[in-house]
Design an enzyme around this catalytic site. Structure first.
Site, PDB file in Angstrom:
ATOM      1  N   HIS A 101      -7.711  -0.289  -5.329  1.00  0.00           N
ATOM      2  CA  HIS A 101      -8.963  -1.032  -5.464  1.00  0.00           C
ATOM      3  C   HIS A 101     -10.086  -0.008  -5.277  1.00  0.00           C
ATOM      4  CE1 HIS A 101      -7.005  -4.892  -5.588  1.00  0.00           C
ATOM      5  NE2 HIS A 101      -6.333  -4.617  -4.480  1.00  0.00           N
ATOM      6  N   GLU A 156      -2.366  -2.481  -7.792  1.00  0.00           N
ATOM      7  CA  GLU A 156      -3.460  -3.475  -7.807  1.00  0.00           C
ATOM      8  C   GLU A 156      -4.749  -2.864  -8.360  1.00  0.00           C
ATOM      9  OE1 GLU A 156      -3.918  -5.508  -4.047  1.00  0.00           O
ATOM     10  OE2 GLU A 156      -1.767  -5.561  -3.678  1.00  0.00           O
ATOM     11  N   ASN A 161       3.196  -1.498   0.584  1.00  0.00           N
ATOM     12  CA  ASN A 161       2.044  -1.529  -0.324  1.00  0.00           C
ATOM     13  C   ASN A 161       0.761  -1.465   0.511  1.00  0.00           C
ATOM     14  OD1 ASN A 161       0.928  -2.124  -3.007  1.00  0.00           O
ATOM     15  ND2 ASN A 161       0.423  -4.171  -2.224  1.00  0.00           N
ATOM     16  N   GLU A 191       0.053  -3.693   3.705  1.00  0.00           N
ATOM     17  CA  GLU A 191      -1.140  -3.302   4.483  1.00  0.00           C
ATOM     18  C   GLU A 191      -0.877  -3.229   5.993  1.00  0.00           C
ATOM     19  OE1 GLU A 191      -4.236  -5.954   3.170  1.00  0.00           O
ATOM     20  OE2 GLU A 191      -3.993  -5.396   1.076  1.00  0.00           O
ATOM     21  N   ASP A 226      -8.135  -1.920  -9.831  1.00  0.00           N
ATOM     22  CA  ASP A 226      -9.426  -2.330 -10.386  1.00  0.00           C
ATOM     23  C   ASP A 226     -10.479  -1.346  -9.885  1.00  0.00           C
ATOM     24  OD1 ASP A 226      -9.870  -3.306  -7.759  1.00  0.00           O
ATOM     25  OD2 ASP A 226      -9.538  -5.380  -8.342  1.00  0.00           O
TER      26      ASP A 226
END
Ligand code: G3I
Length: 349
Positions: A239, A267, A203, A162, A269
């Site tokens: 996300h 990641e 990432n 990030e 979701d």
């Protein structure tokens, strides 16, 4: 291969509880793994651990917290690997791969890093010592891939996490403010030296679709490559929000891959406003299918990781008030329609 896929498709959709599951479908789709994040506190729940170790669904684990800086170097030069080691052991006991997460991030940093007022050279030496020790500790233990019957030992790490803002500028972290881009290059070079077989990733979130942030990351990859800084992969966190999967996701994954790096969904979701409804769950099924189809369609997209598989342990409700139900299994470990969405995505139905 086509015949096998048709057979799986028929079996799975006719009998949704049959044992041909996500990891199998991922590998039949040419991906290296399908996996999930997990956390140490969750490993005391025996029903949870049973499904976590179900290698028909999960070939890969990512520690959600226990390899982060605050967990691994809580005071300067003192390293603790117990939490990360426990998850690696859990994975090894089931023959699952592990992605390392992460070396350098602005979040979950101990105060001694954020409030140390270190100068450029000192902070770079701290980054070097942290990344080198962390990656070196797990050298050869992470991300073992069977390819053409040859056992390859490759380490995969989210080395830099990030580092960008949504507008494409660099995040004002203690690392960037003190060293500029040098911390990114030092972290990647150090990780390479600590384990030359490692696949080294940057990432980030909000890089699923095209836009300023994705463009900035592509430019960073080009710059790193032009300078000979090792960069092997882009982790697209994913996300996402129900009904809002970017329409450009597939092309964007391809654009990253075209830079000559791997891409992984790291990641995944897809959250919704609570309470969940049949309509929202149906849209979520479609959204999971869209994401998986996008990865399937891009050869360079090598794997998918859920950011935990059950709503029981999702990070979402604790961060986004009134939102949740983001995972493919519910709080009682029952598969939701989203599970079938993943299946359909791999089958491209
Ligand atoms: O360990 C302490 C525990 O001692 C204490 O009692 C408890 C009380 O709140 O907190 C525990 O720490 C929590 C930690 O998770 C472990 O459970 C932190 O408060 C909590 O903030 C932390 O959240 C993690 C979050 O990163 C921190 O930013 C989530 O579990 C984790 O899933 C999440 O993961 C990040 C990825 O690393 C990067 N991408 C985004 C993703 C979601 O935020």
């Amino acid at each position: 291969m086509a015949k096998i896929l048709v057979l799986f498709s028929t079996l799975l959709l006719a009998t949704p509880l049959c044992n041909a599951q996500l990891a199998i479908l991922a590998q039949l789709s040419g991906k290296k793994y399908f996996g999930t994040a997990t956390d140490n506190s969750e490993l005391t729940n025996t029903s949870y651990v049973a499904q976590l170790g179900n290698t028909l669904d999960f070939h890969q684990l990512t520690p959600a917290n226990s390899m982060k800086w605050d967990a691994t170097e809580p005071s300067r030069g003192t390293f603790t690997f117990n939490g990360g080691d426990a998850i690696v052991q859990q994975a090894e006991s089931r023959g699952q791969l592990v992605r390392g997460h992460n070396c350098v991030w602005h979040n979950q940093l101990p105060d001694w890093v954020t409030a140390g007022n270190f100068d450029n050279a000192t902070l770079l030496s701290i980054v070097q010592n942290h990344c080198g020790t962390l990656v070196g500790h797990y050298k050869g233990k992470i991300y073992i891939v069977l390819a053409d019957s040859v056992l390859l030992c490759v380490v995969s790490w989210d080395v830099v996490n990030e580092c960008l803002n949504d507008d494409g500028t660099f995040r004002q972290s203690v690392f960037f403010n003190t060293t500029g881009l040098a911390y990114i290059k030092t972290a990647l070079r150090t990780a390479r030296a600590a384990d030359p077989k490692a696949k080294l990733y940057i990432n980030d979130f909000n890089i699923e679709g095209s836009g300023a942030k994705s463009t900035a990351l592509m430019n960073l990859v080009k710059e790193l490559k032009s300078e000979g800084v090792p960069i092997d992969g882009i982790g697209v966190q994913s996300h996402l929000i129900v009904g809002e999967v970017p329409t450009t996701m597939r092309q964007n994954l391809q654009d990253f891959a075209d830079l000559g790096v791997e891409v992984a969904i790291t990641e995944l979701d897809i959250r919704m406003n609570l309470p969940e409804t049949p309509e929202l769950l149906a849209q979520q099924e479609k959204d999971y299918q869209t994401v998986i189809s996008a990865c399937k369609a891009v050869r360079g997209c090598i794997g998918v990781t859920l950011w935990d598989w059950t709503d029981k342990f999702s990070w979402v409700p604790g961060t986004f008030a009134g939102q949740g139900a983001a995972c493919p299994w519910d709080e009682n470990f029952k598969r939701k329609p989203a599970y079938l969405g993943i299946v359909k995505g791999f089958l491209s139905l």
